[in-house]
Every structure is written in structure tokens, then in C-alpha cells.
Scaffold this motif. Structure first.
Motif, PDB file in Angstrom:
ATOM      1  N   ARG A  87      -6.899   4.593  -4.239  1.00 34.16           N
ATOM      2  CA  ARG A  87      -7.969   4.231  -3.306  1.00 34.16           C
ATOM      3  C   ARG A  87      -7.741   2.822  -2.776  1.00 34.16           C
ATOM      4  O   ARG A  87      -7.354   1.920  -3.513  1.00 34.16           O
ATOM      5  N   LEU A  88      -7.982   2.623  -1.484  1.00 32.61           N
ATOM      6  CA  LEU A  88      -7.688   1.356  -0.827  1.00 32.61           C
ATOM      7  C   LEU A  88      -8.416   0.191  -1.475  1.00 32.61           C
ATOM      8  O   LEU A  88      -7.815  -0.855  -1.745  1.00 32.61           O
ATOM      9  N   SER A  89      -9.697   0.344  -1.737  1.00 30.66           N
ATOM     10  CA  SER A  89     -10.469  -0.764  -2.303  1.00 30.66           C
ATOM     11  C   SER A  89      -9.969  -1.129  -3.697  1.00 30.66           C
ATOM     12  O   SER A  89      -9.834  -2.312  -4.044  1.00 30.66           O
ATOM     13  N   ALA A  90      -9.661  -0.110  -4.495  1.00 30.85           N
ATOM     14  CA  ALA A  90      -9.152  -0.360  -5.844  1.00 30.85           C
ATOM     15  C   ALA A  90      -7.760  -0.985  -5.792  1.00 30.85           C
ATOM     16  O   ALA A  90      -7.425  -1.865  -6.588  1.00 30.85           O
ATOM     17  N   ARG A  91      -6.945  -0.552  -4.823  1.00 34.68           N
ATOM     18  CA  ARG A  91      -5.607  -1.123  -4.669  1.00 34.68           C
ATOM     19  C   ARG A  91      -5.700  -2.608  -4.310  1.00 34.68           C
ATOM     20  O   ARG A  91      -4.964  -3.433  -4.844  1.00 34.68           O
ATOM     21  N   CYS A  92      -6.611  -2.943  -3.412  1.00 36.96           N
ATOM     22  CA  CYS A  92      -6.792  -4.361  -3.025  1.00 36.96           C
ATOM     23  C   CYS A  92      -7.232  -5.209  -4.214  1.00 36.96           C
ATOM     24  O   CYS A  92      -6.753  -6.336  -4.396  1.00 36.96           O
ATOM     25  N   ARG A  93      -8.135  -4.657  -5.025  1.00 29.41           N
ATOM     26  CA  ARG A  93      -8.589  -5.410  -6.210  1.00 29.41           C
ATOM     27  C   ARG A  93      -7.434  -5.605  -7.197  1.00 29.41           C
ATOM     28  O   ARG A  93      -7.299  -6.666  -7.818  1.00 29.41           O
ATOM     29  N   PHE A 103       0.820  -1.212   0.000  1.00 25.39           N
ATOM     30  CA  PHE A 103       0.000   0.000   0.000  1.00 25.39           C
ATOM     31  C   PHE A 103       0.853   1.261   0.000  1.00 25.39           C
ATOM     32  O   PHE A 103       0.372   2.348   0.288  1.00 25.39           O
TER      33      PHE A 103
END
Length: 342
Positions: free
Chosen positions: A269-275, A196
Motif C-alpha cells: 500500500r502506498l501510504s504504508a510504503r511511504c511510512r 515504489f
């Protein structure tokens, strides 16, 4: 304190005489255990040996020089990739056959030449030494030693040599935090934090590159990229720099070129990074990392990565600090490594 640990100066046995140097890194607990197993078996072969330990101040190069001066015909290294990298230029220059016993943390080079464990490496070493004493061949595998030139944040320039992997950005950030926990757990924790990390702006210039045929076809000459946000830039000679999953499918430890990988830019964005990371992991598990749009591969003999602000960089998993540029070359000298044939 570094220096001689033990020397065996008995008269040569009837089978012959072989001068064996041993370099051991006592920082790793596994090293002294492996050394205790190795020496009695080495004595039975009739070899004469001299052992030297490393230290923070003298991490392997000086020991290699001393052993070559002593007359070592072969050298055994008990340690990890850092210990190997320190002694490798001297041993390569002398053309000395080198045995590896992987007692470090990652042991990337040892894994990629087929050494499955410490016990496997000891067995291979003792068997080969005994064969050489009986007049058998000194089979070896040439492992090119690459060079790196880098500019630190304070403007100073330095040169170094490495074997398996160099990188700047996210992968170096992962290594920077590995001391947070012992052993491989530390690397896992550092990697989790680095996933991250923010992108950084970089440009690359490749020399004599050969394009990834699975994506763009063969090219040669020089290629440069504009400054763009990326997460990491890596140059590898090994398929699996960390763990069992192949990330660099075209990389070979004895190749004359690097497999280059630029990762990113990753979403903020955290959610997009995780995806994004989930997609990269899935592509790697399927054996198709090059299919993911954020994984950009190419082959090259030399590359220069320039960044807009100081960014962490590493060589063979050892942090070299925050740098403003990193230039790596596939190199010319080769370390003669004894490797299993099966």
C-alpha cells in the motif's frame, strides 16, 4: 575513436624518468578539462607519458593492456567507476600503481579512498609522481577486485569483475532509469521511481559469513534463506554508495568481505510504503540503519541470490540486465591505488 591522444618522448630530466600511462573517458566533459590541467603539471615533474581514450567498444581494459605493454610504471585514470572497473583487472595483475582522478558521475571509489575533488586528485597525483621520481616510496592501498557470475533472462551465463557494489532488485531499478535526466539528477529520479517498485521473490546462500554482531553475534560457515519477498539485495565494499549518508556502516573498500544488505519486504500500500521509507531514512540519518526491521545486514565473502523471475542487476552502478541469479565473490586480486594519507 579510442587510441593514443598524446605522447611525450622528451629526454629524461636530471631527476629521473618515470613512464606514466593515462586512460581518459571523454564521455564526461570534466575529463578533458582535468586532462588539460594535469598534463602541464605532469610534464614539470619530468615524467614521460602516453595517453589513451576509451570508447563504448573499448572501455578501459584494452587501453590498460596497451599501456602496460608500452612500459607504463604507473597509470592515471580520468573517469568514473565504470572506467576504473574496466582497467582494474589488468592493472591489478601487473601490480601497477594507479592514480584516480574522479571525473565520472558518482565516483564512489575515489570518494572512499579520500579524494575530495578533481583538483585534490590532480594535486595528489602530481605530488606523488614527483616524489617517486626523486626516489620516494610508492605508497599504495590495496583495493580487492570482486567477481560476479550471473545468469541472464535468456539462460546465458556470464562472468565479470567489480570493485565497490553489486545489487539486484530495487537499487538496480533505480540505476536503470538514471538516463532520464543528466548527471546525479538522473540517479535521483531513478531512485525516486524505484522506491515504489514491487517486491520480488529471492533466496540467498552465503559462504563463510560473519554475522552482524549488533544483531545476531558472530557465525561462520554457510547460511541459506528460503525464498521470500524482498525489495533489493546488495553487496557493498563502501559505506556510502550514493550520497553522503552511510548505509553500510561496516563496509570498507579494502575489506576481504562484503557488507550484505537485504531490504524488505516493503508494504504494497502506498501510504504504508511511504511510512516505511520515512522510517528507513530516519534510521540512516541517525547512523543506525541496522536498527530498522526492514534493513537486514550481514557480512560474507560470497553470496548467491536466486530469483523466481528475471530481475534487474548491476555492478558498480552499471546495469547488467535482467538476471535469474547473481553470485558475487570478494575476490583475490587487488588494485594498487595511490590514496591521500590525510
Amino acid at each position: 575513436m579510442d587510441g593514443q591522444v598524446e605522447s611525450d618522448d622528451r629526454p629524461a630530466l636530471p631527476l629521473g624518468r618515470l613512464a606514466v600511462g593515462i586512460i581518459l573517458n571523454p564521455k564526461h566533459p570534466a575529463t578533458l578539462r582535468a586532462y588539460a590541467d594535469l598534463v602541464p603539471e605532469l610534464r614539470l615533474t619530468g615524467a614521460h607519458y602516453r595517453s589513451m581514450t576509451t570508447s563504448v567498444e573499448r572501455s578501459g581494459r584494452w587501453q590498460a593492456e596497451q599501456l602496460i605493454e608500452w612500459g607504463a610504471e604507473t597509470v592515471i585514470i580520468l573517469g568514473g567507476d565504470g572506467t576504473i572497473r574496466s582497467g582494474a583487472p589488468v592493472l591489478a595483475e601487473a601490480g601497477t600503481l594507479t592514480f584516480l582522478i574522479p571525473t565520472g558521475t558518482a565516483n564512489v571509489l575515489s570518494r572512499h579512498i579520500g579524494l575530495r575533488s578533481i583538483r585534490h586528485a590532480i594535486d595528489h597525483c602530481v605530488h606523488t609522481v614527483a616524489s617517486i621520481i626523486r626516489g620516494g616510496p610508492r605508497n599504495s592501498r590495496g583495493v580487492p577486485i570482486s567477481t560476479a557470475e550471473f545468469q541472464r533472462a535468456d539462460g546465458s551465463r556470464q562472468c565479470a569483475e567489480f570493485i565497490s557494489l553489486a545489487g539486484i532488485g530495487g537499487d538496480a531499478r533505480a540505476i536503470a532509469h538514471h538516463h532520464s535526466a543528466p548527471g546525479l539528477l538522473g540517479y535521483a529520479w531513478g531512485a525516486a521511481r524505484a522506491l515504489f517498485a514491487a517486491n520480488f521473490t529471492a533466496s540467498t546462500a552465503d559462504t563463510l559469513s560473519t554475522g552482524d554482531t549488533s544483531r545476531t553475534g558472530d557465525t561462520s560457515g554457510e547460511e541459506s534463506s528460503a525464498s521470500v519477498p524482498v525489495w533489493s539485495v546488495m553487496a557493498s565494499k563502501v559505506a556510502r554508495p550514493a550520497g553522503p549518508i552511510a548505509v553500510f556502516l561496516q563496509a570498507r573498500i579494502d575489506a576481504e568481505t562484503f557488507s550484505m544488505l537485504t531490504v524488505g519486504p516493503l508494504p504494497e500500500r502506498l501510504s504504508a510504503r511511504c511510512r516505511a521509507w520515512a522510517g528507513i531514512a530516519a534510521a540512516c540519518l541517525q547512523g543506525r540503519p541496522q536498527a530498522h526491521p526492514l534493513m537486514n545486514y550481514r557480512n560474507t565473502t560470497e553470496t548467491t541470490v536466486s530469483v523466481e523471475s528475471p530481475t534487474p542487476a548491476h555492478l558498480d552502478g552499471d546495469l547488467i540486465g535482467d538476471c535469474l541469479d547473481l553470485r558475487v565473490n570478494a575476490g583475490g586480486k587487488s588494485l594498487l591505488v595511490s590514496a591521500p594519507t590525510t
